[in-house]
Design a protein around this motif. Structure first.
Motif, mmCIF file in Angstrom:
data_model
loop_
_atom_site.group_PDB
_atom_site.id
_atom_site.type_symbol
_atom_site.label_atom_id
_atom_site.label_comp_id
_atom_site.label_asym_id
_atom_site.label_seq_id
_atom_site.Cartn_x
_atom_site.Cartn_y
_atom_site.Cartn_z
ATOM 1 N N PHE A 187 0.860 -1.190 0.000
ATOM 2 C CA PHE A 187 0.000 0.000 0.000
ATOM 3 C C PHE A 187 0.889 1.229 0.000
ATOM 4 N N SER A 188 1.636 1.372 -1.091
ATOM 5 C CA SER A 188 2.596 2.456 -1.174
ATOM 6 C C SER A 188 1.958 3.658 -1.856
ATOM 7 N N THR A 189 2.401 4.845 -1.458
ATOM 8 C CA THR A 189 1.948 6.046 -2.160
ATOM 9 C C THR A 189 3.045 6.567 -3.083
ATOM 10 N N ASP A 190 4.154 5.819 -3.186
ATOM 11 C CA ASP A 190 5.249 6.231 -4.059
ATOM 12 C C ASP A 190 4.869 5.933 -5.511
ATOM 13 N N HIS A 191 4.909 6.950 -6.364
ATOM 14 C CA HIS A 191 4.468 6.760 -7.750
ATOM 15 C C HIS A 191 5.253 5.673 -8.469
ATOM 16 N N LYS A 192 6.528 5.469 -8.051
ATOM 17 C CA LYS A 192 7.346 4.472 -8.743
ATOM 18 C C LYS A 192 6.877 3.072 -8.388
ATOM 19 N N VAL A 193 6.573 2.866 -7.106
ATOM 20 C CA VAL A 193 6.073 1.551 -6.691
ATOM 21 C C VAL A 193 4.726 1.285 -7.360
ATOM 22 N N ILE A 194 3.867 2.312 -7.392
ATOM 23 C CA ILE A 194 2.549 2.136 -8.011
ATOM 24 C C ILE A 194 2.704 1.838 -9.504
ATOM 25 N N GLY A 195 3.612 2.547 -10.146
ATOM 26 C CA GLY A 195 3.857 2.298 -11.566
ATOM 27 C C GLY A 195 4.294 0.862 -11.805
ATOM 28 N N ILE A 196 5.206 0.380 -10.965
ATOM 29 C CA ILE A 196 5.700 -0.991 -11.130
ATOM 30 C C ILE A 196 4.597 -2.003 -10.793
ATOM 31 N N GLN A 197 3.750 -1.663 -9.808
ATOM 32 C CA GLN A 197 2.609 -2.534 -9.513
ATOM 33 C C GLN A 197 1.702 -2.663 -10.738
ATOM 34 N N LEU B 125 -4.622 9.225 -3.616
ATOM 35 C CA LEU B 125 -5.567 8.926 -4.695
ATOM 36 C C LEU B 125 -4.928 7.957 -5.684
ATOM 37 N N ASN B 126 -3.648 8.138 -5.898
ATOM 38 C CA ASN B 126 -2.899 7.278 -6.801
ATOM 39 C C ASN B 126 -2.901 5.840 -6.295
ATOM 40 N N MET B 127 -2.659 5.697 -4.991
ATOM 41 C CA MET B 127 -2.656 4.362 -4.398
ATOM 42 C C MET B 127 -4.044 3.734 -4.541
ATOM 43 N N VAL B 128 -5.073 4.513 -4.257
ATOM 44 C CA VAL B 128 -6.437 3.979 -4.361
ATOM 45 C C VAL B 128 -6.726 3.567 -5.806
ATOM 46 N N SER B 129 -6.259 4.393 -6.740
ATOM 47 C CA SER B 129 -6.488 4.087 -8.148
ATOM 48 C C SER B 129 -5.901 2.726 -8.497
ATOM 49 N N TYR B 130 -4.680 2.434 -8.046
ATOM 50 C CA TYR B 130 -4.143 1.106 -8.336
ATOM 51 C C TYR B 130 -4.941 0.021 -7.627
ATOM 52 N N SER C 261 19.569 5.083 -10.016
ATOM 53 C CA SER C 261 18.791 3.943 -10.488
ATOM 54 C C SER C 261 18.852 2.842 -9.434
ATOM 55 N N PRO C 262 17.768 2.426 -8.833
ATOM 56 C CA PRO C 262 16.448 3.066 -8.894
ATOM 57 C C PRO C 262 16.413 4.330 -8.049
ATOM 58 N N PRO C 263 15.535 5.258 -8.385
ATOM 59 C CA PRO C 263 15.481 6.499 -7.609
ATOM 60 C C PRO C 263 14.894 6.238 -6.214
ATOM 61 N N PRO C 264 15.378 6.971 -5.216
ATOM 62 C CA PRO C 264 14.839 6.781 -3.861
ATOM 63 C C PRO C 264 13.436 7.375 -3.735
ATOM 64 N N HIS C 265 12.803 7.138 -2.600
ATOM 65 C CA HIS C 265 11.529 7.787 -2.329
ATOM 66 C C HIS C 265 11.751 9.304 -2.398
ATOM 67 N N GLY C 266 10.902 9.994 -3.156
ATOM 68 C CA GLY C 266 11.131 11.434 -3.342
ATOM 69 C C GLY C 266 11.978 11.738 -4.562
ATOM 70 N N ASN C 267 12.551 10.680 -5.158
ATOM 71 C CA ASN C 267 13.190 10.714 -6.479
ATOM 72 C C ASN C 267 14.585 11.312 -6.588
ATOM 73 N N TRP C 268 14.904 12.396 -5.863
ATOM 74 C CA TRP C 268 16.160 13.083 -6.157
ATOM 75 C C TRP C 268 17.083 12.995 -4.970
ATOM 76 N N ASP C 269 18.256 12.357 -5.160
ATOM 77 C CA ASP C 269 19.213 12.295 -4.047
ATOM 78 C C ASP C 269 19.988 13.593 -3.973
ATOM 79 N N GLU C 270 20.161 14.222 -5.143
ATOM 80 C CA GLU C 270 20.806 15.525 -5.139
ATOM 81 C C GLU C 270 19.693 16.569 -5.098
#
Lengths: 614, 287
Positions: A32-42, A136-141, A556-565
């Motif tokens: 039940f992730s709200t991270d767009h990357k996890v949802i995308g991969i799901q 909402l993204n999580m619910v959508s998946y 690769s892969p990007p962390p939660h929040g996407n940008w390490d820098e």
């Protein structure tokens, strides 16, 4: 100096990461992730699984068409209710046809392109940390698995899965008793689709808001990668068309269970039984269905076009040709796609004058499609192509899009359509242009972004083999279907042996089935490669393809929040490949304008600026 | 120039999956494959015309439909070959080569307009041509047309002739029984001479045939490949269309719209015969 900047940025990133360091539980992180990357991969994995299910159904359909009436003792043992003495029953055949179409259109191509790539790529490519509405993204998946369970449950209820086709034309889909699966099975089908429509609605709202509001600094709309443009346009199409199908599905549920007759006319007599209905019109369902149904095929093909534009440019080391025309043609296609639905209804009894109108809009939509094709070709002219698996599938897409698209000229002309409508010519047309071409877009996207998603490269040797077998297999399977259609073979016949004029097609049907089985088997190479590379693939690094867009700026892969820098700042359009004078043959979108013109041969002003930057 | 040799400026990661030198060999294989598939498509189509193709046309308007189809086929066939072979050539020719770069060329308004306008012109021509044929097919039937009613139901075709008076009797869905499948009103004198048959449609050659098409239960589609006729039968509507058979013989009537579990077996027979033979046969049915 650049190395110094990099390490400084990395240090800042590590600091940021440790500040926000709190390890979420496994369930919150991967389920039940709200991270767009996890949802995308799901979405991606769910759709790939459904592709195996829907693809297997197609194999059973092909077995029946090549060898009607043949006994398959093994299959009979596996599906005792579906085979009688090892011979497939017609009601099961029609359930397979219906479910194959439904699954492939809605639960594979739409979910993987909009759900999978849309979720994964939009925030990364626009430089955002996540979607605008992560919950909402999580619910959508999480509406999708229940929709799948409800859909598949139809196979196990009395009467079985619906046999009215993925288009579910009323009254066949509205009157219980008109077909074996038109009982509870059809109701479950409608509920499943309604659930999925709600999911798509949430998704598309999210994509539109995200693209409009969360772009990184400097990311003007005309600096968006074409993938994002395509996903954005597809989301607008979804937003406007899916509610119509949802409404139609609810109306059909009312017709079935609450005594309305939206789609049922007076005087209906089914199986010798007169029905107490009046005032409806079966054509209303077709209008509502295709008002969604036609934009739906563009909801599928448009994101594939975006992916292909991106992959072609990156691996051809050349800017996409005609960026503004590419964006403009996407919008033209999107707008026109709402005006062409009647071309599915030329022979339906709709007024002939409407036929003329829909012919005109249908043929007009070929113009922006042609513009896109020629721009892809121009992108390849004097390119320096790297033949990666992703690139091969993108090239395959262009070839298939042309082959499948051109036969639309025949079908879009209503007089010619009179002969070809509802024959295998149509099956060939849409399997090439929206089935196979879209699938090639999906494969191109997976080979291209797998390293970003999982931090590892897919095996290129297996990938290329997968491409050759699939490319040849698709042509061998679907191209000869034009001939079946030319000979008059109707769609959705359980056995082509009943009619005298179809008898001679038997060898062709056998050959097509053989190709289809080969094509199906070849996909296991991909499954193996996917699984193997997930754990054993070579480490990818940030930017294995030397690409320019923002997702390659993230780890690769990007962390939660996407940008390490620090979050990226955009200074240029996404396709600065082979820029004369630049040090490398690609300039990332994050590179500041003057700092890139480093090498000699550049205009004086640029060189001076470059010198300072270096 | 100095940046090219600076190691720190190289953002290439440890794993580089695509040594640029691989470009040309793969380009050759890929380009040749695309070209072979395109030529294969052309070749198999030419082969198929001899065996798996449109059945010989047997109606007046069918010849027009065929002409339209072949015109479109030649146009799209030409575009198909040109585009596929161009794609094949570019793929073959422009593989990566060490030490060289792609052309940084990405906009040309004149080219864009060229490949917007040329397809548009072709499509205007196709639209006009297609529209004219479509309009001619849907003109009003000539007054001397032979008239027949076809009613589709799961899974057969009921055929009704108006009889010597030339007028169909009244029907009502409430009157439908096993013995009276079309619900003929016994109180209507005009219906007394109507002839009702199952899956057996006979029409005269070289005379326009006007069909009133109906459906009792779900949507069906009346399809006779040789006549190039396909028309959906929709419950609640009576749809009128007409055609002129030009060849005597027996043809199959197929259902072309999924209508339930027996859809694939919903086969009728159409016989086209001389007007005299038809008259004689009809007179026989009246008794």
């Amino acid at each position: 100096m650049e190395a110094a900047i990099r390490s400084e940025r990395a240090a800042r990133g590590r600091e940021r990461a440790s500040r926000s360091h709190h390890e979420p539980s496994f369930v919150r992180k991967y389920i039940f992730s709200t991270d767009h990357k996890v949802i995308g991969i799901q979405y991606l994995l769910t759709s790939l699984f459904m592709a195996l299910v829907g693809g297997s159904m197609a194999m059973l359909v092909r077995l029946q068409l090549a060898w009607p009436g043949k006994a398959w003792p093994v299959l009979g043992a596996v599906f005792p209710d579906a085979f009688r003495d090892g011979v497939m029953r017609p009601d099961f055949y029609y359930a397979l046809v219906t479910m194959h179409g439904t699954i492939m259109v809605f639960f594979v191509l739409t979910t993987i392109l909009s759900g999978g790539f849309g979720n994964y790529l939009i925030p990364l490519q626009i430089g955002a940390g996540d979607m605008a509405f992560p919950v909402l993204n999580m619910v959508s998946y999480w509406l999708v698995p229940p929709a799948i369970i409800v859909l598949m449950a139809a196979f196990f209820v009395e009467g079985g899965a619906p046999g009215s086709g993925w288009t579910a034309y009323a009254p066949l889909s509205a009157v219980e008793g008109s077909a074996p699966g038109s009982g509870l099975g059809q109701t479950l089908w409608l509920i499943s689709l309604a659930l999925l429509m709600v999911s798509f609605l949430m998704g598309s709202l999210n994509y539109i808001t995200t693209v409009l509001n969360l772009r990184a600094r400097g990311m003007a709309m005309l600096r968006l990668p074409l993938t994002v443009w395509a996903l954005f346009v597809a989301a607008i199409l979804s937003l406007l068309s899916f509610p119509v199908l949802t409404a139609a599905a609810v109306m059909l549920l009312f017709d079935r269970h609450f005594g309305t007759s939206f789609f049922l006319p007076e005087g209906l007599v089914v199986g010798g039984r007169a029905l107490e209905v009046s005032g409806g019109d079966p054509l209303l369902w077709q209008h509502l269905f295709w008002f969604l149904g036609h934009p739906e095929v563009y909801i599928i093909i448009v994101p594939a076009m975006g992916i292909v534009s991106e992959v072609l440019a990156t691996h051809a080391r050349k800017p996409v040709f005609g960026y503004r025309f590419m964006v403009g043609s996407l919008m033209a296609i999107a707008f026109l796609s709402f005006l062409v639905w009647g071309h599915h209804m030329f022979t339906s009894g709709m007024h002939p004058l409407l036929g003329t109108a829909f012919m005109t809009t249908t043929l007009i939509i070929a113009v922006p499609s042609a513009v896109k094709t020629f721009n892809w070709l121009a992108t390849l002219w004097r390119a320096r192509i790297r033949f990666t698996s992703a690139m091969l599938f993108a090239i395959g897409f262009v070839s298939l899009f042309v082959t499948g698209g051109l036969t639309g000229m025949v079908l879009g002309s209503p007089a010619a359509n009179t002969y070809f409508h509802d024959t295998y010519f149509v099956v060939a047309h849409f399997h090439l242009v929206m089935g196979s071409a879209a699938l090639f877009g999906v494969f191109a996207g997976i080979y291209h972004w797998f390293p970003k998603m999982f931090g590892r490269l897919m095996n290129e040797g297996l990938g290329r083999l997968h491409f050759w077998l699939t490319f040849v297999g698709v042509y061998a399977t679907f191209f000869p279907m034009h001939f079946l259609g030319a000979a008059g073979m109707m769609r959705r016949v359980f056995s082509p042996q009943v009619y005298g004029f179809l008898q001679q097609l038997e060898p062709l049907n056998v050959a097509i089935t053989a190709s289809a089985l080969g094509l199906g088997l070849a996909q296991f190479l991909f499954v193996y490669n996917f699984g193997y590379s997930l754990f054993r693939g070579a480490r990818a690094g940030r930017n294995p393809w030397q690409a320019t867009t923002l997702e390659w700026y993230a780890p690769s892969p990007p962390p939660h929040g996407n940008w390490d820098e620090a979050p990226p700042v955009v200074h240029r359009w996404p396709y600065d490949y082979s820029l004369p004078g630049a040090g490398e043959d690609f300039v990332p979108q994050t590179a500041p304008e003057p700092a890139v013109v480093l090498a000699g041969g550049a205009p004086a002003g640029g060189a001076a600026g470059g010198g300072e930057g270096a | 120039m100095q940046a090219e040799t600076r190691p720190g400026a190289d953002p290439r990661p440890a794993a580089d999956p695509q040594p640029e030198a691989e470009g040309r060999g793969w380009g050759l294989i890929t380009g040749v494959t695309v070209a072979l598939l395109a030529l294969g498509a052309l070749f198999t189509t030419l082969l198929a015309t001899g065996r798996w193709w449109l059945p010989p046309v047997a109606s007046a308007h069918g010849a027009e439909i065929d002409r339209l189809f072949y015109t479109i086929l030649v146009i799209i066939g030409t575009v198909f070959l040109l585009v596929q072979l161009t794609l094949a050539y570019f793929v073959l020719r422009f593989g990566s080569r060490p030490g060289t770069r792609a052309l940084h060329w990405h906009d040309n308004r004149r080219l864009e307009l060229l490949w917007t306008i040329i397809p548009a012109v072709i499509l205007v021509a196709l639209t006009t041509m297609g529209g004219l044929v479509w309009a001619r097919i849907h003109t009003a039937p000539p007054p001397d047309a032979f008239t027949v009613e076809v009613t589709a139901e799961q899974f057969g075709w009921w055929v009704r002739y108006p009889g010597p008076d030339g007028v169909f009797g009244r029907t009502g869905p409430g009157l439908i029984t096993r013995q009276n499948p079309l619900g003929l009103d016994p109180g209507d004198p005009l219906g007394g001479d109507d002839v009702v048959l199952l899956n057996d449609l006979r029409v005269p050659v070289e005379r326009p045939v006007r069909v009133f098409l109906r459906a009792k239960d779900v949507i069906h589609s009346f399809f006779v490949p040789e006549l190039r006729v396909k028309q959906d039968a929709v419950p609640g509507r009576t749809i009128e269309f007409w055609f002129t058979p030009t060849v005597r013989g027996e043809f199959e009537i197929a259902c072309a719209e999924l209508c339930g579990v027996g859809h694939f077996g919903m086969r009728g027979k159409l016989t086209v015969l001389s007007p005299d033979a038809l008259e004689a046969w009809l007179a026989e049915q009246g008794h």
